[in-house]
Write a protein that holds these residues in place. Structure first.
Motif, PDB file in Angstrom:
ATOM      1  N   THR A  64      68.523  25.006  28.866  1.00 42.51           N
ATOM      2  CA  THR A  64      67.966  25.752  29.989  1.00 42.51           C
ATOM      3  C   THR A  64      67.554  27.130  29.474  1.00 42.51           C
ATOM      4  O   THR A  64      68.276  27.755  28.692  1.00 42.51           O
ATOM      5  CB  THR A  64      68.964  25.889  31.157  1.00 42.51           C
ATOM      6  OG1 THR A  64      70.049  26.741  30.780  1.00 42.51           O
ATOM      7  CG2 THR A  64      69.491  24.533  31.581  1.00 42.51           C
ATOM      8  N   ASN A  65      66.375  27.578  29.920  1.00 42.92           N
ATOM      9  CA  ASN A  65      65.868  28.862  29.437  1.00 42.92           C
ATOM     10  C   ASN A  65      64.899  29.455  30.455  1.00 42.92           C
ATOM     11  O   ASN A  65      64.740  28.932  31.555  1.00 42.92           O
ATOM     12  CB  ASN A  65      65.208  28.703  28.061  1.00 42.92           C
ATOM     13  CG  ASN A  65      64.069  27.694  28.060  1.00 42.92           C
ATOM     14  OD1 ASN A  65      63.425  27.457  29.080  1.00 42.92           O
ATOM     15  ND2 ASN A  65      63.818  27.090  26.903  1.00 42.92           N
ATOM     16  N   GLY A  66      64.257  30.545  30.070  1.00 40.81           N
ATOM     17  CA  GLY A  66      63.293  31.210  30.932  1.00 40.81           C
ATOM     18  C   GLY A  66      63.787  32.558  31.414  1.00 40.81           C
ATOM     19  O   GLY A  66      64.954  32.917  31.248  1.00 40.81           O
ATOM     20  N   ASP A  67      62.872  33.313  32.024  1.00 40.66           N
ATOM     21  CA  ASP A  67      63.194  34.653  32.515  1.00 40.66           C
ATOM     22  C   ASP A  67      63.815  34.641  33.906  1.00 40.66           C
ATOM     23  O   ASP A  67      64.376  35.641  34.341  1.00 40.66           O
ATOM     24  CB  ASP A  67      61.916  35.514  32.537  1.00 40.66           C
ATOM     25  CG  ASP A  67      61.345  35.746  31.146  1.00 40.66           C
ATOM     26  OD1 ASP A  67      62.148  35.836  30.197  1.00 40.66           O
ATOM     27  OD2 ASP A  67      60.106  35.826  31.014  1.00 40.66           O
ATOM     28  N   HIS A  68      63.702  33.514  34.615  1.00 38.04           N
ATOM     29  CA  HIS A  68      64.195  33.438  35.990  1.00 38.04           C
ATOM     30  C   HIS A  68      65.717  33.364  36.025  1.00 38.04           C
ATOM     31  O   HIS A  68      66.334  32.645  35.237  1.00 38.04           O
ATOM     32  CB  HIS A  68      63.600  32.215  36.680  1.00 38.04           C
ATOM     33  CG  HIS A  68      63.960  32.097  38.121  1.00 38.04           C
ATOM     34  ND1 HIS A  68      63.480  32.957  39.084  1.00 38.04           N
ATOM     35  CD2 HIS A  68      64.776  31.219  38.780  1.00 38.04           C
ATOM     36  CE1 HIS A  68      63.966  32.613  40.264  1.00 38.04           C
ATOM     37  NE2 HIS A  68      64.753  31.566  40.113  1.00 38.04           N
ATOM     38  N   MET A  69      66.327  34.102  36.936  1.00 39.36           N
ATOM     39  CA  MET A  69      67.772  34.066  37.147  1.00 39.36           C
ATOM     40  C   MET A  69      68.130  32.800  37.923  1.00 39.36           C
ATOM     41  O   MET A  69      67.717  32.626  39.070  1.00 39.36           O
ATOM     42  CB  MET A  69      68.217  35.300  37.931  1.00 39.36           C
ATOM     43  CG  MET A  69      69.686  35.313  38.300  1.00 39.36           C
ATOM     44  SD  MET A  69      70.742  35.738  36.911  1.00 39.36           S
ATOM     45  CE  MET A  69      72.296  36.062  37.748  1.00 39.36           C
ATOM     46  N   ALA A  70      68.906  31.914  37.304  1.00 36.60           N
ATOM     47  CA  ALA A  70      69.268  30.640  37.932  1.00 36.60           C
ATOM     48  C   ALA A  70      70.532  30.782  38.769  1.00 36.60           C
ATOM     49  O   ALA A  70      71.345  31.689  38.556  1.00 36.60           O
ATOM     50  CB  ALA A  70      69.471  29.573  36.868  1.00 36.60           C
ATOM     51  N   HIS A  71      70.705  29.865  39.699  1.00 32.53           N
ATOM     52  CA  HIS A  71      71.975  29.729  40.410  1.00 32.53           C
ATOM     53  C   HIS A  71      72.932  28.920  39.533  1.00 32.53           C
ATOM     54  O   HIS A  71      73.992  29.388  39.154  1.00 32.53           O
ATOM     55  CB  HIS A  71      71.745  29.042  41.765  1.00 32.53           C
ATOM     56  CG  HIS A  71      72.955  29.023  42.634  1.00 32.53           C
ATOM     57  ND1 HIS A  71      72.968  28.403  43.867  1.00 32.53           N
ATOM     58  CD2 HIS A  71      74.201  29.530  42.473  1.00 32.53           C
ATOM     59  CE1 HIS A  71      74.157  28.550  44.423  1.00 32.53           C
ATOM     60  NE2 HIS A  71      74.932  29.214  43.597  1.00 32.53           N
ATOM     61  N   TYR A  72      72.522  27.692  39.189  1.00 27.37           N
ATOM     62  CA  TYR A  72      73.300  26.839  38.298  1.00 27.37           C
ATOM     63  C   TYR A  72      72.421  26.366  37.144  1.00 27.37           C
ATOM     64  O   TYR A  72      71.195  26.311  37.253  1.00 27.37           O
ATOM     65  CB  TYR A  72      73.803  25.589  39.048  1.00 27.37           C
ATOM     66  CG  TYR A  72      74.805  25.859  40.135  1.00 27.37           C
ATOM     67  CD1 TYR A  72      76.127  26.179  39.832  1.00 27.37           C
ATOM     68  CD2 TYR A  72      74.446  25.766  41.477  1.00 27.37           C
ATOM     69  CE1 TYR A  72      77.053  26.411  40.840  1.00 27.37           C
ATOM     70  CE2 TYR A  72      75.371  25.998  42.486  1.00 27.37           C
ATOM     71  CZ  TYR A  72      76.671  26.319  42.160  1.00 27.37           C
ATOM     72  OH  TYR A  72      77.599  26.547  43.159  1.00 27.37           O
ATOM     73  N   THR A  73      73.054  25.989  36.047  1.00 28.66           N
ATOM     74  CA  THR A  73      72.339  25.335  34.939  1.00 28.66           C
ATOM     75  C   THR A  73      72.591  23.830  35.071  1.00 28.66           C
ATOM     76  O   THR A  73      71.780  23.102  35.589  1.00 28.66           O
ATOM     77  CB  THR A  73      72.797  25.882  33.582  1.00 28.66           C
ATOM     78  OG1 THR A  73      74.212  25.650  33.408  1.00 28.66           O
ATOM     79  CG2 THR A  73      72.506  27.368  33.468  1.00 28.66           C
ATOM     80  N   VAL A  74      73.738  23.373  34.598  1.00 26.80           N
ATOM     81  CA  VAL A  74      74.207  22.013  34.867  1.00 26.80           C
ATOM     82  C   VAL A  74      75.565  22.170  35.536  1.00 26.80           C
ATOM     83  O   VAL A  74      76.515  22.658  34.913  1.00 26.80           O
ATOM     84  CB  VAL A  74      74.341  21.184  33.576  1.00 26.80           C
ATOM     85  CG1 VAL A  74      74.915  19.797  33.894  1.00 26.80           C
ATOM     86  CG2 VAL A  74      72.999  21.059  32.877  1.00 26.80           C
ATOM     87  N   THR A  75      75.656  21.782  36.794  1.00 23.17           N
ATOM     88  CA  THR A  75      76.904  21.983  37.520  1.00 23.17           C
ATOM     89  C   THR A  75      77.479  20.649  37.971  1.00 23.17           C
ATOM     90  O   THR A  75      76.741  19.682  38.193  1.00 23.17           O
ATOM     91  CB  THR A  75      76.699  22.906  38.737  1.00 23.17           C
ATOM     92  OG1 THR A  75      77.983  23.241  39.299  1.00 23.17           O
ATOM     93  CG2 THR A  75      75.862  22.246  39.808  1.00 23.17           C
TER      94      THR A  75
END
Length: 549
Positions: free
Chosen positions: A374-385
């Motif tokens: 998982t990558n990118g500039d966006h702030m994620a909530h979850y990656t793999v949950t």
């Protein structure tokens, strides 16, 4: 001579330990069945209980290009992909839907609703298959399977309130659910939200006893069960705030369980998806060990568990636009994969860029998720949950983007494993309340920058107060490799902290490029602090090898 320094601060707080000549941690010695140093067997996690490798699936290959999918033409491919999925559903036996290399544009949900099916791209790299999602799911038609969730959010006025940021907004149905690729059994409820939708109980057997860590349960009133069946074991609390199962689940720890532990007597508070391997009169043997001992007051039962088998998603990447992040829980639905109702299935070789959530899971068991980026500039909530799941293995997950919960065991998660994962920015090892218990962080690497006080909040305890504490006993951290960004400037041990309500955790092998102290409350078992576990770098691998031997 072994030397050990112990600092007591409400919990066990252990500083540097110098155990010269010790080869393996004591907790994996012969006495690990004792309550004081009980260590769960995590080796059953993953595809086919860890006993089989993810297959290179064979079967009839359906080329998406035959149904109008054309990469790199700048046109939306949703309708063509839906046609291809429909064609696959009409084929018996194993089917592989092959996607072409290049950019495919998708603006609708692809539901996978059959077993023995693989969605395969041409690779997750630059020359492979890219699924580009130009707009979030909030602009799609509301999914039927989230109707109960939408009603729940509206009924209880679930909102994100941040007065300091001028935020007062309703929760999104996609904050922890939904995905562009979505596995489901049609018409099957995935998660409980409202009592009025709880199904009438129709047990395949009533269960009166069983011992934590063992495989044999005592049953009565068997209805049609046979060896090989995959069913769900459910345990209930129908005795209110002082229910015996609450006390047993938390083993008398100094924590205060929240109200959801007793306000929903129809909701199983502990559940496991199990395979029946032997039936002998009133005794049934299940493949995997019990996470909690069973007593008659729990009104435990075995019930039907509808699911898909042998589903794979592999060799592709997802890309979302980097849209502005508004607030926690109001994510618009740039979610890549939502796994529900799966058994003996997998996701592998997938890269996800700028997602709100990369891979979400509910009500799955014995699934392997591996080689994920998982990558990118966006702030994620979850990656793999992992929430409401059992025996799931997440292996070799690399997290390069910021996320609220980079690694997270969520409500009702049991016996799951994050193995060989690495978090490169703002790491947090989160356990998200909701009676989750006996999960494993195994051989995890994190990159941290300590604060000015030489400390870092590594251990997270998310979730709502009504589902506290953050986890039940025997959550395990094994061989945590902590890489400090500026080790030459560190003059004292770095304090790793953050958990205040996680009872009886096992923290073995915290080590890295400087010295560390650990504060984890209450009553953690801590061993091999500042010592890498060279002999047993992975607890999961060690236990699996021992079991299969």
């Amino acid at each position: 001579m072994n030397r050990q320094t112990i600092i007591i601060c409400c919990s066990i707080f252990i500083s540097s330990i110098n155990l010269i000549g010790q080869e393996i941690p004591k907790i994996i010695g012969s006495q690990q069945k004792l309550v004081t140093n009980y260590l769960p067997d995590f080796s059953y996690a993953g595809y086919h209980f860890g006993e089989s490798k993810i297959p290179e699936s064979q079967g009839k290959i359906v080329n998406a290009t035959d149904y109008g999918v054309k990469a790199n033409d700048g046109l939306d491919d949703s309708k063509a992909l839906l046609k291809a999925i429909k064609a696959c559903n009409e084929i018996e036996g194993n089917v592989v839907l092959q996607l072409p290399a290049g950019r495919i544009i998708l603006s609708d949900i692809l539901y996978i609703e059959r077993s023995n099916f693989v969605l395969r791209g041409a690779g997750s790299g630059e020359t492979g298959t890219e699924i580009y999602c130009p707009r979030p799911m909030m602009y799609f038609k509301d999914p039927e399977s989230l109707a109960e969730l939408r009603e729940y959010l509206n009924t209880f006025d679930k909102r994100q309130r941040e007065p300091e940021n001028n935020v007062d907004l309703p929760f999104s149905q996609y904050a922890w659910s939904g995905g562009i690729i979505w596995t489901q059994v049609p018409k099957e409820r995935v998660k409980s939200y409202l009592d009025k939708y709880e199904p009438k109980s129709n047990p395949l057997a009533k269960v009166s006893s069983g011992t934590m860590g063992e495989h044999i349960i005592t049953v009565s009133d068997i209805k049609g069960l046979k060896v090989g069946d995959i069913v769900e074991l459910q345990l209930f609390n129908k005795d209110g705030e002082n229910g015996e199962i609450i006390k047993d689940l938390y083993k008398g720890a100094n924590v205060k369980p929240g109200s959801h532990h007793w306000k929903f007597p129809m909701l199983p508070i502990v559940r496991q998806q199990v395979e029946i391997i032997k039936i002998a009169g009133t005794k049934i043997t299940i493949k995997t060990p019990l996470t909690i001992s069973i007593k008659p007051s729990y009104q435990a039962q075995l019930v039907e568990w509808k699911h898909l088998n042998e589903v794979g998603i592999e060799h592709l990447r997802f890309t979302f636009p980097d849209i502005p992040r508004i607030a926690h829980h109001v994510e618009p639905g740039n979610n890549a994969i939502f796994l529900t109702r799966l058994f003996n299935s997998w996701v592998k070789d997938v890269t996800i860029t700028n997602a709100d959530s990369g891979i979400l899971a509910e009500e799955i068991a014995n699934v392997t998720i591996q080689d994920i980026v998982t990558n990118g500039d966006h702030m994620a909530h979850y990656t793999v949950t992992l929430g409401g799941v059992h025996n799931v293995l997440v292996k070799n997950l690399k997290i390069y983007n910021k996320a609220v919960h980079p690694l997270s065991f969520n409500t009702f998660a049991t016996k799951n494993v994050y193995q060989d994962c690495e978090i490169f920015v703002d790491p947090l090892l989160d356990q998200h309340s909701g009676a989750n218990h006996q999960n494993l962080f195994d051989n995890i690497t994190v990159h941290i920058t300590p604060d000015k006080n030489s400390s870092y909040a590594l251990f997270g305890g998310g979730g709502a107060d009504y589902w506290k504490p953050s986890h039940a006993p025997y959550s395990t951290f094994w061989n945590l490799n902590i890489l400090v960004s500026n080790p030459d400037k560190i003059s004292k041990p770095v304090l790793l902290y953050g958990m205040k309500d996680g009872p009886f955790a096992r923290i073995i092998g915290v080590n890295g490029n400087c010295k560390f102290d650990v504060k984890y409350e209450p009553d953690a078992y801590i061993e091999f602090l500042n010592i890498p576990i060279d002999k047993v770098p992975s607890l999961y691998d060690y236990q699996l090898k021992k079991r299969l031997k």
